[in-house]
Motif scaffolding. Structure first.
Motif, mmCIF file in Angstrom:
data_model
loop_
_atom_site.group_PDB
_atom_site.id
_atom_site.type_symbol
_atom_site.label_atom_id
_atom_site.label_comp_id
_atom_site.label_asym_id
_atom_site.label_seq_id
_atom_site.Cartn_x
_atom_site.Cartn_y
_atom_site.Cartn_z
ATOM 1 N N ASP A 95 0.939 -1.127 -0.010
ATOM 2 C CA ASP A 95 -0.003 0.039 -0.055
ATOM 3 C C ASP A 95 0.981 1.267 -0.002
ATOM 4 O O ASP A 95 2.083 1.177 -0.034
ATOM 5 C CB ASP A 95 -0.919 -0.196 1.148
ATOM 6 N N SER A 97 1.172 5.354 1.556
ATOM 7 C CA SER A 97 0.496 6.437 2.541
ATOM 8 C C SER A 97 0.601 7.757 1.962
ATOM 9 O O SER A 97 1.456 8.119 1.435
ATOM 10 C CB SER A 97 1.366 6.107 3.892
ATOM 11 N N ARG A 101 -0.595 11.569 6.457
ATOM 12 C CA ARG A 101 -1.140 10.535 6.966
ATOM 13 C C ARG A 101 -0.914 10.487 8.618
ATOM 14 O O ARG A 101 -1.733 10.599 9.348
ATOM 15 C CB ARG A 101 -0.863 9.178 6.460
ATOM 16 N N VAL A 122 -9.857 5.299 2.739
ATOM 17 C CA VAL A 122 -8.971 4.738 2.041
ATOM 18 C C VAL A 122 -9.210 4.933 0.558
ATOM 19 O O VAL A 122 -10.473 4.703 0.174
ATOM 20 C CB VAL A 122 -8.521 3.483 2.513
ATOM 21 N N THR A 134 -13.491 5.620 -3.372
ATOM 22 C CA THR A 134 -12.992 5.791 -1.875
ATOM 23 C C THR A 134 -13.899 5.218 -1.104
ATOM 24 O O THR A 134 -15.037 5.229 -1.320
ATOM 25 C CB THR A 134 -12.941 7.373 -1.835
ATOM 26 N N ALA A 155 -9.919 0.408 8.063
ATOM 27 C CA ALA A 155 -9.086 -0.391 7.205
ATOM 28 C C ALA A 155 -7.614 -0.588 8.007
ATOM 29 O O ALA A 155 -6.987 0.328 8.417
ATOM 30 C CB ALA A 155 -8.829 0.433 5.949
ATOM 31 N N ALA A 158 -4.670 1.111 7.624
ATOM 32 C CA ALA A 158 -4.570 2.660 7.816
ATOM 33 C C ALA A 158 -4.865 2.926 9.340
ATOM 34 O O ALA A 158 -5.020 4.147 9.794
ATOM 35 C CB ALA A 158 -5.696 3.270 6.996
ATOM 36 N N LYS A 200 -8.675 10.901 3.575
ATOM 37 C CA LYS A 200 -8.095 9.622 2.913
ATOM 38 C C LYS A 200 -6.554 9.644 3.567
ATOM 39 O O LYS A 200 -5.887 10.647 3.558
ATOM 40 C CB LYS A 200 -8.011 9.685 1.444
ATOM 41 N N ILE A 202 -4.566 6.200 2.805
ATOM 42 C CA ILE A 202 -3.855 5.463 2.236
ATOM 43 C C ILE A 202 -4.318 5.118 0.778
ATOM 44 O O ILE A 202 -5.744 5.396 0.789
ATOM 45 C CB ILE A 202 -3.500 4.194 3.013
ATOM 46 N N LYS A 203 -3.581 4.600 0.076
ATOM 47 C CA LYS A 203 -4.065 4.059 -1.318
ATOM 48 C C LYS A 203 -3.772 2.574 -0.966
ATOM 49 O O LYS A 203 -2.640 2.111 -0.687
ATOM 50 C CB LYS A 203 -3.275 4.376 -2.583
ATOM 51 N N LEU A 204 -5.183 1.745 -0.948
ATOM 52 C CA LEU A 204 -5.102 0.418 -0.842
ATOM 53 C C LEU A 204 -5.038 -0.369 -2.081
ATOM 54 O O LEU A 204 -5.831 -0.168 -2.954
ATOM 55 C CB LEU A 204 -6.593 -0.001 -0.052
#
Length: 272
Positions: A95, A97, A101, A122, A134, A155, A158, A200, A202-204
């Protein structure tokens, strides 16, 4: 280094394809007062070499190397044992961040001292980190507790935890190899409140080797187990709707194909 405010905890197993992005997203955080504990869980690819190369550049990285693969749960507990931070932030090796974050999460936990664990929204992405949609989560403790039996209110990659709380309950249950976060939420919830930031974090990344896809049945089994344990051992009182959902989820685990079930889950979870 002196006692850091945050200990970032990440377990790695054969993640060389995405590891650079994950590590760099933590090292480039606007919040610098942290240590980065990375547990290489007996990787057979170049993951350990990648981690060691970053360790040479940034002394905040602490490496734990498992000579054999012991699984995520036990690896995370090894990291918890040496973590010095006031807070424990989770991160997954595939993932990414967002730059603020840790700052957002630190300020949130400092402001609301009654909260034991929190997360945030996320961005669910494809393999190339292109945002698909999202995923939002309930923000207040009372709203989070309303849905905790239906699906995870956080999540896991996160999340940030109050270290004293997570250590008090003994960390992750090593008898639960997957969905290890589910039981821990219930245990923390007996000692403290829940919360989520609206932003938001993180990018999962979703790909064919993602645990939620590759180990769907086993993960589902342990998620149900954690909820039953919350009722029988921790004293949580589910509603009739909760009980019905647990029953339906158990049946679905055996009769609904994995891909269809995953599509339904994401559809239900898309708007929190």
């Amino acid at each position: 280094m002196e006692k850091p405010k945050i200990s970032v905890l990440m377990s790695v197993y054969n993640s060389e394809k995405y590891l650079n992005y994950s590590i760099e997203s933590i090292l480039s955080q606007s919040f610098k007062d942290c240590e980065f504990i990375i547990i290489d869980d007996g990787s057979t690819d170049d993951s350990l070499k990648i981690i060691e190369s970053y360790k040479q550049k940034d002394k905040r990285i602490i490496i734990i190397h498992n000579t054999k693969n012991i699984g995520t749960t036990k690896s995370l507990n090894k990291g918890l044992l040496i973590a010095k931070g006031k807070y424990i932030a989770r991160m997954d090796a595939d993932d990414w961040s967002y730059p603020n974050r840790l700052l957002q999460q630190y300020e949130f936990m400092e402001k609301y001292s009654e909260i034991g664990v929190s997360g945030g929204a996320v961005d669910v992405c494809n393999e190339n980190l292109k945002v698909i949609y999202t995923r939002k989560y309930a923000l207040q403790d009372k709203d989070i507790r309303k849905i905790i039996f239906l699906y995870s209110p956080f999540a896991h990659p996160a999340t940030i935890w109050k270290a004293e709380k997570i250590k008090k309950v003994g960390g992750y249950n090593e008898n639960i190899p997957l969905s290890q976060d589910c039981e821990l939420y219930f245990k923390i919830g007996k000692l403290a409140k829940f919360g989520n930031v609206k932003d938001k974090l993180i990018k999962l990344r979703m790909h064919n080797n993602s645990v939620s896809i590759s180990k769907d049945f086993t993960q589902e089994k342990y998620a149900i187990y954690a909820r039953l344990k919350a009722i029988m051992e921790f004293g949580y009182l589910p509603t009739f709707k909760d009980k019905l959902f647990i029953l339906g989820r158990t049946i679905a685990m055996f009769v609904i194909p994995k891909k269809i079930k995953f599509m339904i889950f994401n559809l239900l979870r898309r708007n929190g």
